[in-house]
Design a protein around this motif. Structure first.
Motif, mmCIF file in Angstrom:
data_model
loop_
_atom_site.group_PDB
_atom_site.id
_atom_site.type_symbol
_atom_site.label_atom_id
_atom_site.label_comp_id
_atom_site.label_asym_id
_atom_site.label_seq_id
_atom_site.Cartn_x
_atom_site.Cartn_y
_atom_site.Cartn_z
ATOM 1 N N ARG A 12 0.821 -1.204 0.000
ATOM 2 C CA ARG A 12 0.000 0.000 0.000
ATOM 3 C C ARG A 12 0.864 1.268 0.000
ATOM 4 O O ARG A 12 0.620 2.202 -0.754
ATOM 5 N N MET A 105 10.498 0.330 10.709
ATOM 6 C CA MET A 105 9.987 -0.435 9.576
ATOM 7 C C MET A 105 9.613 0.628 8.539
ATOM 8 O O MET A 105 8.457 1.020 8.417
ATOM 9 N N ILE A 106 10.612 1.123 7.854
ATOM 10 C CA ILE A 106 10.463 2.326 7.019
ATOM 11 C C ILE A 106 10.760 1.988 5.556
ATOM 12 O O ILE A 106 11.779 1.367 5.261
ATOM 13 N N VAL A 107 9.876 2.407 4.688
ATOM 14 C CA VAL A 107 10.174 2.329 3.254
ATOM 15 C C VAL A 107 11.066 3.519 2.951
ATOM 16 O O VAL A 107 10.608 4.660 2.981
ATOM 17 N N ASP B 8 6.766 5.169 7.145
ATOM 18 C CA ASP B 8 6.604 3.990 7.994
ATOM 19 C C ASP B 8 5.652 3.015 7.295
ATOM 20 O O ASP B 8 4.605 3.409 6.807
ATOM 21 N N LEU B 10 3.817 0.948 8.602
ATOM 22 C CA LEU B 10 2.563 0.861 9.350
ATOM 23 C C LEU B 10 1.944 2.234 9.612
ATOM 24 O O LEU B 10 1.192 2.409 10.567
ATOM 25 N N ASP B 11 2.242 3.201 8.726
ATOM 26 C CA ASP B 11 1.768 4.560 9.011
ATOM 27 C C ASP B 11 0.248 4.660 8.993
ATOM 28 O O ASP B 11 -0.337 5.439 9.747
ATOM 29 N N ALA B 12 -0.389 3.821 8.171
ATOM 30 C CA ALA B 12 -1.860 3.869 8.145
ATOM 31 C C ALA B 12 -2.407 3.484 9.507
ATOM 32 O O ALA B 12 -3.343 4.095 10.030
#
Lengths: 130, 232
Positions: A12, A105-107, B8, B10-12
């Protein structure tokens, strides 16, 4: 599975990061991953293969920058890294530590290449090409 | 072409959790995320907690499991408090609760006027530790039948929690278990973490657990009063 849920979120974020309006192929994704997340890179790659099927991310490679657990000591002020518990200051041995690194946990970035726009760059298709 | 992202994964989830945290804060509701491995005695502990505290605190519970409504049914029998069950198989069988599913469950509760919202997470020592659900504090239950080194095997869970409950201590006479080693393992991954030894069966340690909860609720209310009084 731990990594499957993460792969779905990763897809996403990646899809939202693509340049809008341009057809691109995603070549690779660079991920900054903290050791405390307990994400296994091989498992995440496998899960990404599954979730990315029939999406723009299909075939993209996952590259990882692993981040060690970093502790900030409230006793001596030092920041040190640890490979495993005990989580104590690597400088003074103090136990008043805060975890300041290792949960990431970074793109970080994605690598894309332009896809040829349909009917515009391929000369064989152009009726006016020489 | 490289595109810098720096987002991040898991930013959502964090966005939703942040929104819920603000909503809870506005209402002065203390939110506790209760986590553990399956079979640690979390639900039984919660039954005792509700029976003991529902007379003095307005409490609601959200329970997460992959399947069945067994836990919600048990809890609803313990005390007259609203209990909502989330079954994550409706959301793809997630092994943890994420912020958006907790938000949906909370929407079915009347949060205004609540002192305490307890979220009993899915039994799992790995994934729930990753997912912020808007809670104020996190508690982990570790039973004496699970092995003293569990904190070393699941460091993130014990790192992110604010209190650890060592449960089923009534079984100690029947086990070759070292409470000292378990406490040491917890301190190795989270120096200074509060550890309370409890037995839902005999009642040992429960008063200390209840006192911890009551203190957290009190501090949350004081914080809200301070935030609202200090504005402008």
């Amino acid at each position: 599975m731990h990594e499957m849920g993460i792969a779905m979120q990763l897809l996403r974020v990646v899809e939202e990061s693509l340049p809008p309006g341009e057809p691109v192929r995603l070549k690779s994704i660079r991920l900054r991953l903290g050791k405390l997340t307990a994400v296994v890179p091989g498992s995440l790659r496998m899960c990404m293969e599954i979730v990315a099927k029939d999406t723009v991310a299909e075939g993209a490679t996952l590259e990882f920058d692993e981040v060690p657990v970093r502790l900030a000591c409230r006793d001596c002020g030092a920041e040190t890294t640890v490979e495993q518990p005990p989580f104590v200051c690597g400088s003074c041995g103090g136990k008043k530590v805060d975890v300041v690194g290792g949960r990431e946990m970074i793109v970080e970035s994605i690598e894309v290449e332009d896809l040829p726009a349909s009917g515009s760059s391929n000369n064989e298709d152009k009726p006016n090409a020489n | 072409m490289q595109i810098k992202v720096v987002r991040d994964v898991l930013d959502a989830n964090k966005t939703v959790a942040g929104q819920m945290r603000a909503e809870y804060a506005d209402l002065g509701v203390f939110v506790l995320n209760l986590m553990s491995s399956p079979g640690s005695g979390k639900t039984t502990l919660l039954q005792k907690t509700l029976a003991a505290l529902s007379g003095q605190l307005k409490i609601a519970v959200i329970v997460g499991d992959i399947c069945t409504t067994n836990d919600a049914e048990r809890l609803a029998k313990s005390a007259d408090v609203p209990v909502t069950q989330i079954c994550t198989d409706a959301f793809g069988g997630d092994c943890h609760l994420a912020a958006h599913v907790v938000r949906e469950a909370a929407a079915g509760l009347t949060l205004a006027g609540l002192d305490l919202l307890i979220v009993e997470n899915v039994g799992n020592l790995v994934c729930p530790a990753e997912f912020d659900i808007g809670e104020d504090k996190r508690a982990v239950v570790l039973s004496v039948t699970e092995g003293e080194d569990k904190p070393l095997k699941y460091p993130l869970m014990f790192q992110v929690c604010d209190v650890a409950l060592l449960s089923k201590v009534d079984l100690l006479p029947h086990l070759d278990y070292s409470v000292k080693l378990a406490r040491q393992a917890i301190q190795d991954v989270h120096p200074g973490l509060t550890v309370i030894e409890v037995s839902s069966k005999t009642g040992q340690g429960l008063e200390a657990w209840y006192a911890w909860i009551i203190q957290q609720v009190k501090e949350k209310k004081e914080q809200r009063a301070g935030d609202q009084g200090g504005g402008g």
